[in-house]
Design a protein around this motif. Structure first.
Motif, PDB file in Angstrom:
ATOM      1  N   SER A 136      26.999   6.032 -59.386  1.00  0.00           N
ATOM      2  CA  SER A 136      27.766   5.213 -58.444  1.00  0.00           C
ATOM      3  C   SER A 136      27.547   3.735 -58.764  1.00  0.00           C
ATOM      4  O   SER A 136      26.405   3.304 -58.987  1.00  0.00           O
ATOM      5  CB  SER A 136      27.324   5.493 -57.008  1.00  0.00           C
ATOM      6  OG  SER A 136      27.848   4.528 -56.122  1.00  0.00           O
TER       7      SER A 136
ATOM      8  N   CYS B 111      27.545  10.829 -52.574  1.00  0.00           N
ATOM      9  CA  CYS B 111      26.232  11.058 -51.956  1.00  0.00           C
ATOM     10  C   CYS B 111      25.200  10.013 -52.374  1.00  0.00           C
ATOM     11  O   CYS B 111      24.320   9.654 -51.594  1.00  0.00           O
ATOM     12  CB  CYS B 111      25.721  12.458 -52.316  1.00  0.00           C
ATOM     13  SG  CYS B 111      26.600  13.804 -51.503  1.00  0.00           S
ATOM     14  N   VAL B 112      25.304   9.555 -53.620  1.00  0.00           N
ATOM     15  CA  VAL B 112      24.301   8.628 -54.134  1.00  0.00           C
ATOM     16  C   VAL B 112      24.712   7.166 -53.954  1.00  0.00           C
ATOM     17  O   VAL B 112      23.922   6.252 -54.194  1.00  0.00           O
ATOM     18  CB  VAL B 112      24.011   8.936 -55.623  1.00  0.00           C
ATOM     19  CG1 VAL B 112      25.084   8.388 -56.530  1.00  0.00           C
ATOM     20  CG2 VAL B 112      22.636   8.448 -56.040  1.00  0.00           C
TER      21      VAL B 112
ATOM     22  N   PHE C 156      32.844  18.420 -57.584  1.00  0.00           N
ATOM     23  CA  PHE C 156      31.398  18.465 -57.372  1.00  0.00           C
ATOM     24  C   PHE C 156      30.763  17.148 -57.813  1.00  0.00           C
ATOM     25  O   PHE C 156      29.930  16.573 -57.100  1.00  0.00           O
ATOM     26  CB  PHE C 156      30.804  19.637 -58.158  1.00  0.00           C
ATOM     27  CG  PHE C 156      29.315  19.785 -58.019  1.00  0.00           C
ATOM     28  CD1 PHE C 156      28.773  20.477 -56.953  1.00  0.00           C
ATOM     29  CD2 PHE C 156      28.448  19.245 -58.970  1.00  0.00           C
ATOM     30  CE1 PHE C 156      27.395  20.621 -56.820  1.00  0.00           C
ATOM     31  CE2 PHE C 156      27.073  19.383 -58.849  1.00  0.00           C
ATOM     32  CZ  PHE C 156      26.549  20.073 -57.773  1.00  0.00           C
ATOM     33  N   VAL C 157      31.172  16.654 -58.989  1.00  0.00           N
ATOM     34  CA  VAL C 157      30.657  15.375 -59.503  1.00  0.00           C
ATOM     35  C   VAL C 157      31.056  14.238 -58.572  1.00  0.00           C
ATOM     36  O   VAL C 157      30.237  13.378 -58.217  1.00  0.00           O
ATOM     37  CB  VAL C 157      31.169  15.119 -60.931  1.00  0.00           C
ATOM     38  CG1 VAL C 157      30.820  13.700 -61.388  1.00  0.00           C
ATOM     39  CG2 VAL C 157      30.579  16.131 -61.906  1.00  0.00           C
TER      40      VAL C 157
ATOM     41  N   ARG D 254      33.183  17.976 -48.714  1.00  0.00           N
ATOM     42  CA  ARG D 254      32.147  18.898 -49.183  1.00  0.00           C
ATOM     43  C   ARG D 254      32.780  20.252 -49.472  1.00  0.00           C
ATOM     44  O   ARG D 254      33.581  20.756 -48.695  1.00  0.00           O
ATOM     45  CB  ARG D 254      31.056  19.057 -48.115  1.00  0.00           C
ATOM     46  CG  ARG D 254      29.894  19.946 -48.537  1.00  0.00           C
ATOM     47  CD  ARG D 254      28.794  19.904 -47.486  1.00  0.00           C
ATOM     48  NE  ARG D 254      29.208  20.533 -46.250  1.00  0.00           N
ATOM     49  CZ  ARG D 254      29.070  21.823 -45.971  1.00  0.00           C
ATOM     50  NH1 ARG D 254      28.537  22.633 -46.876  1.00  0.00           N
ATOM     51  NH2 ARG D 254      29.442  22.311 -44.813  1.00  0.00           N
TER      52      ARG D 254
ATOM     53  N   TYR E  22      31.837  14.331 -55.410  1.00  0.00           N
ATOM     54  CA  TYR E  22      31.101  14.432 -54.140  1.00  0.00           C
ATOM     55  C   TYR E  22      29.696  13.863 -54.285  1.00  0.00           C
ATOM     56  O   TYR E  22      29.215  13.141 -53.400  1.00  0.00           O
ATOM     57  CB  TYR E  22      31.043  15.893 -53.695  1.00  0.00           C
ATOM     58  CG  TYR E  22      30.268  16.107 -52.414  1.00  0.00           C
ATOM     59  CD1 TYR E  22      30.822  15.787 -51.177  1.00  0.00           C
ATOM     60  CD2 TYR E  22      28.968  16.612 -52.450  1.00  0.00           C
ATOM     61  CE1 TYR E  22      30.107  15.975 -50.005  1.00  0.00           C
ATOM     62  CE2 TYR E  22      28.244  16.805 -51.279  1.00  0.00           C
ATOM     63  CZ  TYR E  22      28.815  16.488 -50.061  1.00  0.00           C
ATOM     64  OH  TYR E  22      28.104  16.665 -48.894  1.00  0.00           O
ATOM     65  N   HIS E  23      29.050  14.147 -55.408  1.00  0.00           N
ATOM     66  CA  HIS E  23      27.679  13.654 -55.595  1.00  0.00           C
ATOM     67  C   HIS E  23      27.639  12.163 -55.935  1.00  0.00           C
ATOM     68  O   HIS E  23      26.616  11.510 -55.691  1.00  0.00           O
ATOM     69  CB  HIS E  23      26.964  14.499 -56.648  1.00  0.00           C
ATOM     70  CG  HIS E  23      26.462  15.796 -56.097  1.00  0.00           C
ATOM     71  ND1 HIS E  23      25.191  15.959 -55.611  1.00  0.00           N
ATOM     72  CD2 HIS E  23      27.089  16.985 -55.907  1.00  0.00           C
ATOM     73  CE1 HIS E  23      25.032  17.182 -55.160  1.00  0.00           C
ATOM     74  NE2 HIS E  23      26.168  17.836 -55.329  1.00  0.00           N
TER      75      HIS E  23
ATOM     76  N   PRO F 173      25.990  12.123 -62.304  1.00  0.00           N
ATOM     77  CA  PRO F 173      26.889  11.312 -61.467  1.00  0.00           C
ATOM     78  C   PRO F 173      26.301   9.918 -61.238  1.00  0.00           C
ATOM     79  O   PRO F 173      25.104   9.779 -60.940  1.00  0.00           O
ATOM     80  CB  PRO F 173      26.954  12.096 -60.143  1.00  0.00           C
ATOM     81  CG  PRO F 173      26.520  13.486 -60.499  1.00  0.00           C
ATOM     82  CD  PRO F 173      25.507  13.319 -61.588  1.00  0.00           C
TER      83      PRO F 173
ATOM     84  N   ASP G 254      22.452   9.840 -59.748  1.00  0.00           N
ATOM     85  CA  ASP G 254      22.074  11.086 -59.093  1.00  0.00           C
ATOM     86  C   ASP G 254      21.264  11.944 -60.063  1.00  0.00           C
ATOM     87  O   ASP G 254      21.177  11.640 -61.265  1.00  0.00           O
ATOM     88  CB  ASP G 254      23.336  11.835 -58.646  1.00  0.00           C
ATOM     89  CG  ASP G 254      23.025  12.909 -57.618  1.00  0.00           C
ATOM     90  OD1 ASP G 254      21.953  12.821 -56.988  1.00  0.00           O
ATOM     91  OD2 ASP G 254      23.837  13.835 -57.443  1.00  0.00           O
ATOM     92  N   LYS G 255      20.698  13.009 -59.573  1.00  0.00           N
ATOM     93  CA  LYS G 255      19.882  13.896 -60.407  1.00  0.00           C
ATOM     94  C   LYS G 255      20.769  14.601 -61.430  1.00  0.00           C
ATOM     95  O   LYS G 255      21.798  15.182 -61.079  1.00  0.00           O
ATOM     96  CB  LYS G 255      19.181  14.930 -59.528  1.00  0.00           C
ATOM     97  CG  LYS G 255      18.236  15.841 -60.284  1.00  0.00           C
ATOM     98  CD  LYS G 255      17.560  16.814 -59.334  1.00  0.00           C
ATOM     99  CE  LYS G 255      16.625  17.750 -60.108  1.00  0.00           C
ATOM    100  NZ  LYS G 255      15.962  18.734 -59.202  1.00  0.00           N
TER     101      LYS G 255
END
Length: 354
Positions: A44, A146-147, A139-140, A288, A142-143, A42, A92-93
């Motif tokens: 951003s 997050c990043v 899921f992608v 989430r 959302y992350h 992911p 992201d990781k």
């Protein structure tokens, strides 16, 4: 393979609901055994200033996107000489598609493989594959949220748009931007590095955004007023995802306090109100992933309790806003009200036509 999970540029500043097309191509290759695994990263991308905000507003108001011409492309070269601030890219990781699918198969009991050997199960397999792609896409997304990073334009514009009043002094703006920066970091958000002199950063942002923010300098202290609120909302929406669960709770509490004059709110009534509001806004934000709404609500209330914003007693099942949480409560309501009001206006207009 690089692709944009939203399917295009966001016109509002917040992350759009993900599109499944290209992600389906990747997962189909894995399900068919053409690839052993794939790693998904992911990413951003945040812009301190977006060139096309005025055009975005016109499109949001219903006008069609104007096709670009060769003359416009040539003229746009002049824009490259202007300052549009910085661009922030965060990764992201990476995670394994194979591990993700295996985890979902175990937890949801899905049937995804051996389509050719199970012709009678074709509809079930295809349905489960669509489900796993949908889960993966959100899921992608959302992350990515997050990043993502809170840029100075987002912090300053959000402070201006959530301020209760026509304008705000520079000293008050400095204090509130500092407070908002702390709130972002408390929620696990990332804040872009900027000058240690916050006053200088504010001056740079107001200069960068031009006529969108008016600075009144002919007073004892500079006063800042958000002039083009609709355009500025693009930058507010870049960080709104950090506060959405709490903002839904705050907006759900508001009617109890204002109309019914109740400060001690039964959890069951609050849950009903918050569930309605979250369903109303489910296409606006990336939430989430959690199968249990009550679990999400309780976790949000516990977080707000830890921040001394609400009092929540799990035994009496009563919720109330603390005096120490009034500023946060007002801020959260101001964040979400524009979306609630937009739905109310559309509903009222449709009712009038009916």
């Amino acid at each position: 393979i690089e692709f944009f999970i939203e399917g295009g540029r966001s016109r509002s500043g917040k992350l759009l609901s993900p599109k499944m097309g290209l992600l389906t191509v990747v997962t189909d290759a894995y399900f068919a055994g053409r690839i052993e695994d794939a790693y998904i990263v992911p990413v951003s991308i945040g812009y301190e200033k977006v060139i096309e905000t005025e055009g975005y507003i016109q499109e949001l108001l219903g006008k069609s996107k104007q096709p670009e011409t060769l003359v416009q492309v040539i003229q746009a070269v002049e824009l490259l000489k202007l300052n549009f601030g910085s661009v922030d890219v965060r990764f992201d990781k990476p995670f394994s598609l194979k591990s993700f699918v295996q985890g979902q198969v175990e937890s949801r009991n899905l049937n995804l493989f051996n389509l050719e050997q199970q012709p009678l199960q074709k509809e079930t397999i295809l349905r489960d594959r669509r489900q796993i792609v949908n889960i993966l896409a959100y899921f992608v997304a959302y992350h990515i949220n997050c990043v993502s990073v809170a840029l100075p334009t987002s912090l300053i514009v959000t402070t201006l748009l959530t301020h209760h009043g026509r304008g705000i002094s520079k000293s008050a703006l400095l204090e509130k931007v500092g407070w908002l920066r702390e709130q972002v970091q408390l929620r696990g958000g990332h804040v872009a590095h900027h000058s240690e002199d916050l006053s200088k950063t504010i001056d740079q942002v107001t200069l960068l955004l031009g006529s969108s923010i008016t600075r009144h300098s002919n007073l004892l202290e500079p006063i800042f007023t958000p002039t083009k609120r609709f355009e500025l909302s693009y930058y507010r929406n870049q960080i709104i995802h950090l506060f959405v669960p709490e903002a839904i709770v705050a907006c759900s509490i508001y009617p109890f306090r204002q109309r019914r004059k109740i400060n001690l709110i039964p959890l069951s009534e609050l849950e009903s109100s918050a569930k309605y509001l979250s369903r109303l806004l489910k296409w606006e934000f990336i939430f989430r992933s959690s199968p249990d709404f009550a679990e999400n609500l309780t976790a949000t209330l516990e977080w707000m309790k830890s921040q001394k914003a609400v009092a929540f007693d799990s035994h009496t099942q009563l919720v109330s806003i603390l005096q120490s949480g009034e500023d946060l409560f007002q801020f959260l309501c101001f964040l979400l009200w524009p979306f609630v009001e937009a739905y109310w206006m559309v509903s009222a207009s449709l009712f009038a036509l009916w």
